[in-house]
Enzyme design. Structure first.
Site, short mmCIF file in Angstrom:
data_model
loop_
_atom_site.label_atom_id
_atom_site.label_comp_id
_atom_site.label_asym_id
_atom_site.label_seq_id
_atom_site.Cartn_x
_atom_site.Cartn_y
_atom_site.Cartn_z
N HIS A 26 -12.09 -3.45 -5.77
CA HIS A 26 -11.51 -4.55 -4.95
C HIS A 26 -11.75 -4.24 -3.47
O HIS A 26 -12.21 -5.09 -2.70
CB HIS A 26 -10.01 -4.67 -5.24
CG HIS A 26 -9.23 -5.47 -4.23
ND1 HIS A 26 -8.91 -4.97 -2.98
CD2 HIS A 26 -8.73 -6.73 -4.26
CE1 HIS A 26 -8.25 -5.88 -2.30
NE2 HIS A 26 -8.12 -6.96 -3.05
N ASN A 27 -11.46 -3.02 -3.07
CA ASN A 27 -11.63 -2.66 -1.66
C ASN A 27 -13.11 -2.63 -1.26
O ASN A 27 -13.45 -2.97 -0.14
CB ASN A 27 -10.99 -1.30 -1.38
CG ASN A 27 -9.48 -1.42 -1.24
OD1 ASN A 27 -8.87 -2.33 -1.79
ND2 ASN A 27 -8.86 -0.50 -0.53
N SER A 78 -2.40 -4.70 -3.83
CA SER A 78 -3.11 -5.31 -2.71
C SER A 78 -2.32 -6.45 -2.10
O SER A 78 -1.59 -7.15 -2.80
CB SER A 78 -4.47 -5.83 -3.17
OG SER A 78 -5.14 -6.40 -2.06
N LYS A 91 -8.80 -1.27 -8.27
CA LYS A 91 -8.40 -1.45 -6.85
C LYS A 91 -9.48 -0.89 -5.92
O LYS A 91 -9.74 -1.45 -4.85
CB LYS A 91 -7.05 -0.76 -6.59
CG LYS A 91 -6.59 -0.81 -5.13
CD LYS A 91 -6.39 -2.23 -4.66
CE LYS A 91 -5.93 -2.49 -3.25
NZ LYS A 91 -5.96 -1.57 -2.20
N GLU A 104 -13.88 -6.01 -0.59
CA GLU A 104 -13.20 -6.30 0.70
C GLU A 104 -14.09 -5.85 1.88
O GLU A 104 -14.33 -6.61 2.82
CB GLU A 104 -11.86 -5.56 0.69
CG GLU A 104 -11.06 -5.55 1.97
CD GLU A 104 -9.80 -4.67 1.82
OE1 GLU A 104 -8.99 -4.91 0.91
OE2 GLU A 104 -9.64 -3.71 2.61
C1 6PG Z 1 -5.20 -4.10 0.31
C2 6PG Z 1 -5.99 -3.29 1.31
C3 6PG Z 1 -5.25 -2.03 1.62
C4 6PG Z 1 -5.72 -1.34 2.90
C5 6PG Z 1 -7.15 -0.93 2.87
C6 6PG Z 1 -7.70 -0.61 4.23
O1 6PG Z 1 -5.78 -4.40 -0.73
O2 6PG Z 1 -4.05 -4.43 0.57
O3 6PG Z 1 -7.22 -2.98 0.77
O4 6PG Z 1 -5.28 -1.22 0.49
O5 6PG Z 1 -5.46 -2.15 3.99
O6 6PG Z 1 -7.21 0.20 2.07
O7 6PG Z 1 -8.82 0.14 4.02
P1 6PG Z 1 -9.66 0.83 5.15
O8 6PG Z 1 -8.68 1.53 6.08
O9 6PG Z 1 -10.53 1.79 4.43
O10 6PG Z 1 -10.38 -0.28 5.83
#
Ligand code: 6PG
Length: 467
Positions: free
Chosen positions: A186-187, A129, A183, A190
């Site tokens: 984590h997302n 990430s 991860k 996010e």
């Molecule tokens: C990270 C982000 C990366 C990516 C996302 C975008 O941790 O660096 O999460 O993995 O930018 O996967 O996700 P979406 O396209 O689903 O918003």
């Protein structure tokens, strides 16, 4: 021939940047991409201090890497990962390690782990990430797989990872797909925090009529205190970006939100595990709502609501919104971290939540000052089921209830969609309810389907002839 410490397959932005990060840290790295333009673009970026080889040939690439080889794939999730593995396999030997650094779906990682272990190839699913900049200057790394193989990779990962107080944002997380699972969640967090920020902006602008300069300044101020976080920081920068014609760029960006799947997988799997994460669910749903644009245009004319707007003290409401955001953010992390606790038991990952909080403090998209509080909470009690049960976190979240409730009320009265916030509060209120109204649901199930129910005053299963 075998001069290189590490290999990277896929020289897109992430692969190239991670490779350069490794080369800056004095590792000799070989890069492979079938696209000659990408190989050349990497060659243009390397300097005299770098020991780097870039090639389009799988054979040259694998021969150049020291044995047992360590090769990381940075290719899009799904079939490209299987194709990359299949093209490497004829050139690999027992004991080699393949690391998948993409956002792979965790059951795919489990399948690959099993298939490759039959060939005595170690397989790692590793969440990375931090986006492009993180890969180049210090990401948060979330590896899961064979522990012995991790020890061989440790020096390189610790060197390239982000550092917080000198400590690298990487640690061995657990078996099989543990790295990809962490991860994925984590997302999910996010998605949740991004949605909360979007709702905050909407309430300030449409609800309270606060101007963009003040909103921008508010996010910048928030980033200096307890709300300090990467997502708050970039929001203040985004709101400060102007288009050629002088208007704020965000005003001309379409509201159609895209996604690549990790948030949806977090929600889907949470439902399978019966782990409640309603803020993340709402965040996924709101991205889906954004795609109903033509319907929303029609509905905006039919389904109207005229709020009665009271005069407000802007500075006072901003203080309340600040509390509300902090409250909702803590609830979002609480949901994601609790999902990890449940998943770790279901899948035998053996996750150490203190370590997860620790490696999320830097490098990653959800890095935030609050993660140090969570790390301390798990350090005080490694068996903590939910960070809301930690005394310090409980105090912090409870102290913000008033602001959260007032802010949500205002959004409701003014017809501002507040799905993530409302779900944060509903989660909080359910979690703190010693008795929930689900006894009514049990009675209804028994009424129409004889599904039986349990009683609080007697052991056993009961059925009533209700009508
Ligand atoms: C990270 C982000 C990366 C990516 C996302 C975008 O941790 O660096 O999460 O993995 O930018 O996967 O996700 P979406 O396209 O689903 O918003």
């Amino acid at each position: 021939m075998e001069l290189y410490d590490f290999g990277i397959v896929g020289l897109g932005v992430m692969g190239r940047n991670l490779l350069l990060n490794m080369a800056d840290n004095k590792f000799a790295v070989a890069g492979l991409d079938l696209d000659l333009a990408k190989v050349q673009s990497l060659e243009n970026e390397i300097n005299d201090t770098h020991q780097v080889k870039a090639t389009t040939s799988v054979a040259d690439f694998t021969q150049a890497i020291r044995k047992p080889r360590a090769i990381m794939l940075l290719v899009p999730a799904g079939n490209p990962v299987d194709s990359a593995i299949n093209s490497l396999l004829p050139h690999l030997e027992e004991g080699d390690i393949i690391i998948d650094g993409g956002n792979s779906y965790f059951p795919d990682t489990d399948r690959r782990f099993i298939e490759l272990s039959k060939k005595n190839i170690h397989f790692f699913g590793m969440g990375i990430s931090g986006g492009e900049k993180g890969a180049r200057f210090g990401p948060s790394l979330m590896p899961g797989g064979d522990k012995g193989a991790y020890e061989r990779l440790r020096p390189i990962f610790e060197a390239v990872a982000a550092k917080v107080n000198g400590e690298p944002c990487v640690t061995y997380l657990g078996n099989g797909s543990a790295g990809n699972y962490v991860k994925m969640v984590h997302n999910g967090i996010e998605y949740g925090v991004m949605q909360l920020i979007a709702e905050t902006y909407d309430l300030m602008k449409r609800g309270f009529g606060i101007d963009d300069d003040k909103i921008q300044q508010t996010f910048a101020d928030w980033n200096k205190g307890e709300l300090q976080s990467f997502l708050v920081e970039i929001t203040s920068e985004i709101l400060n970006k102007f288009d050629e014609d002088g208007q704020r760029l965000v005003h001309v960006i379409s509201d159609w939100a895209k996604s690549k799947g990790t948030g949806k997988w977090t929600s889907q799997n949470a439902m399978d595990l019966q782990a409640p994460i309603p803020v993340i669910d709402a965040a996924v749903t709101m991205r889906d709502m954004s795609k109903l644009k033509p319907e929303r245009i029609q509905a905006s004319e039919k389904l109207t609501w005229s709020p009665t707007v009271d005069a407000i003290d802007k500075d006072k409401v901003i203080e309340q919104i600040k509390d509300a955001f902090y409250f909702a953010m803590l609830n979002t992390y609480a949901q994601g971290l609790s999902q990890l606790t449940i998943a770790s038991e279901a899948y035998n990952y053996g996750l150490d939540l203190e370590q997860v909080a620790k490696i999320w403090r830097g490098g990653c998209i959800i890095r935030a000052a609050a993660l140090e509080d969570f790390r301390q909470a798990y350090s005080r009690n490694p068996a903590l089921r939910n960070i809301l049960l930690d005394d310090t976190v409980a105090q912090n979240v409870s102290a913000r209830q008033e602001g959260a409730r007032a802010t949500i009320k205002y959004a409701v009265d003014n017809g501002i969609p507040f799905g993530a916030y409302m779900n944060a509060l509903a989660y909080f209120d359910s979690y703190r309810s010693e008795r929930m109204p689900t006894n009514i649901i049990q009675a209804q199930r028994d009424y129409f389907g004889a599904h039986t129910y349990e009683r609080i005053d007697r052991e056993g299963s009961f059925h009533t002839q209700w009508d």
